[in-house]
Design an enzyme around this catalytic site. Structure first.
Site: not given
Ligand code: 5GP
Ligand code: ZN
Length: 117
Positions: A95, A97
């Site tokens: 993903h 951001h």
């Molecule tokens: P990472 O730390 O893996 O780069 O980012 C994961 C992101 O996913 C975080 O910013 C978190 O807020 C988001 N996230 C986690 N669970 C969910 C969810 O169920 N729905 C949405 N829309 N975002 C999520």
């Protein structure tokens, strides 16, 4: 199945911004800026490090379209992809951001780094 695969299937609700046959963009549940969108491929890929270049070639214009749809292409924005443990990746599904909606800071990213130099 991972959380993002469940979001793609609609088993977990999300606030969708843009969708194509291969990609999905939706609002992050815990935004860190006025605009905070997650952009994912519908195919489950663990992280950027496992991403084939052909997929990135298709993902790039999709990401640009998301930024344009949100009106960020003129003002600017930031793309972030966390990779693995040291990168702070919490969800093992590629993903990006996309954050923006105001001037962003660039904080220290490692607790001890400045102390050691
Ligand atoms: P990472 O730390 O893996 O780069 O980012 C994961 C992101 O996913 C975080 O910013 C978190 O807020 C988001 N996230 C986690 N669970 C969910 C969810 O169920 N729905 C949405 N829309 N975002 C999520
Ligand atoms: Zn997945």
């Amino acid at each position: 199945m991972c959380i993002f695969c469940k979001i793609i299937k609609g088993e977990i609700p999300s606030n969708r911004v843009l969708e194509s046959d291969k990609f999905l963009a939706f609002h992050d549940i815990n935004p860190v800026a006025p605009v905070h969108i997650l952009i994912i491929p519908k195919e489950h890929i663990g992280s950027f490090h496992e991403t084939p270049k052909e997929l990135m070639g298709e993902m790039t214009p999709f990401i640009q379209e998301v930024a344009e749809k949100l009106g960020l292409d003129g003002s600017g924005y930031r793309l972030i992809t966390n990779i693995g443990d040291d990168g702070g990746q919490e969800i093992s599904h590629l993903h990006f951001h996309l954050v923006g909606g105001g001037r962003l800071s660039f904080p220290p990213l490692h607790e001890d780094y400045k102390k050691s130099i």
